[in-house]
Design a protein around this motif. Sequence first.
Motif, PDB file in Angstrom:
ATOM      1  N   GLY A  88       4.358   8.537  -3.958  1.00 48.76           N
ATOM      2  CA  GLY A  88       3.407   8.655  -2.855  1.00 48.76           C
ATOM      3  C   GLY A  88       3.333  10.072  -2.313  1.00 48.76           C
ATOM      4  O   GLY A  88       2.249  10.564  -1.999  1.00 48.76           O
ATOM      5  N   ILE A  89       4.487  10.737  -2.221  1.00 48.05           N
ATOM      6  CA  ILE A  89       4.510  12.123  -1.741  1.00 48.05           C
ATOM      7  C   ILE A  89       3.719  13.018  -2.690  1.00 48.05           C
ATOM      8  O   ILE A  89       2.910  13.842  -2.253  1.00 48.05           O
ATOM      9  CB  ILE A  89       5.957  12.624  -1.576  1.00 48.05           C
ATOM     10  N   VAL A  90       3.928  12.837  -3.993  1.00 46.91           N
ATOM     11  CA  VAL A  90       3.225  13.659  -4.990  1.00 46.91           C
ATOM     12  C   VAL A  90       1.718  13.393  -4.919  1.00 46.91           C
ATOM     13  O   VAL A  90       0.912  14.338  -4.915  1.00 46.91           O
ATOM     14  CB  VAL A  90       3.778  13.374  -6.406  1.00 46.91           C
ATOM     15  N   GLU A  91       1.324  12.110  -4.861  1.00 49.26           N
ATOM     16  CA  GLU A  91      -0.102  11.772  -4.809  1.00 49.26           C
ATOM     17  C   GLU A  91      -0.759  12.304  -3.543  1.00 49.26           C
ATOM     18  O   GLU A  91      -1.859  12.863  -3.601  1.00 49.26           O
ATOM     19  CB  GLU A  91      -0.286  10.262  -4.901  1.00 49.26           C
ATOM     20  N   LEU A  92      -0.102  12.124  -2.414  1.00 48.05           N
ATOM     21  CA  LEU A  92      -0.695  12.585  -1.156  1.00 48.05           C
ATOM     22  C   LEU A  92      -0.780  14.104  -1.104  1.00 48.05           C
ATOM     23  O   LEU A  92      -1.749  14.652  -0.574  1.00 48.05           O
ATOM     24  CB  LEU A  92       0.098  12.049   0.029  1.00 48.05           C
ATOM     25  N   THR A  93       0.219  14.788  -1.656  1.00 48.95           N
ATOM     26  CA  THR A  93       0.163  16.251  -1.713  1.00 48.95           C
ATOM     27  C   THR A  93      -1.016  16.702  -2.555  1.00 48.95           C
ATOM     28  O   THR A  93      -1.754  17.615  -2.174  1.00 48.95           O
ATOM     29  CB  THR A  93       1.486  16.817  -2.270  1.00 48.95           C
TER      30      THR A  93
END
Length: 129
Positions: A88-93
Amino acid sequence: MNAQRLRYKNKLPELKNSLNLLDALEEKKGKEESMETNFLLSDQVYSTATIAPTDKVCLWLGANVMLEYSLAEARDLLQRNIGSAEKGIVELTSELDFVKDQLTTTEVNIARVYNHGVQRRKLQAGSAS
């Protein structure tokens, strides 16, 4: 999206901490030793407890829900949650970077339209004289 990414980033250390505690419980279970630990009761208030070797743990799932899991099930759940938080962190970034690029493109286009309007008004003022 920024707030959601921040929630993931704040949740990740807590999940990793829980996984480390699970490792310690499994290690103590293998040695048949009890474990002494401090529990957080509220902000800055801790209580000491002794944990006997066990096959079960209770995990907070959120919304005031706690479930009992076997050590293996708890490990799987925590690892899945860590994986989904990191994903989720990678996608949102990535999504935030895209939005930032789109914002920059929009600002440049607004400036171009404004400058074109200024040039047209100058040409109209020059031909009117």
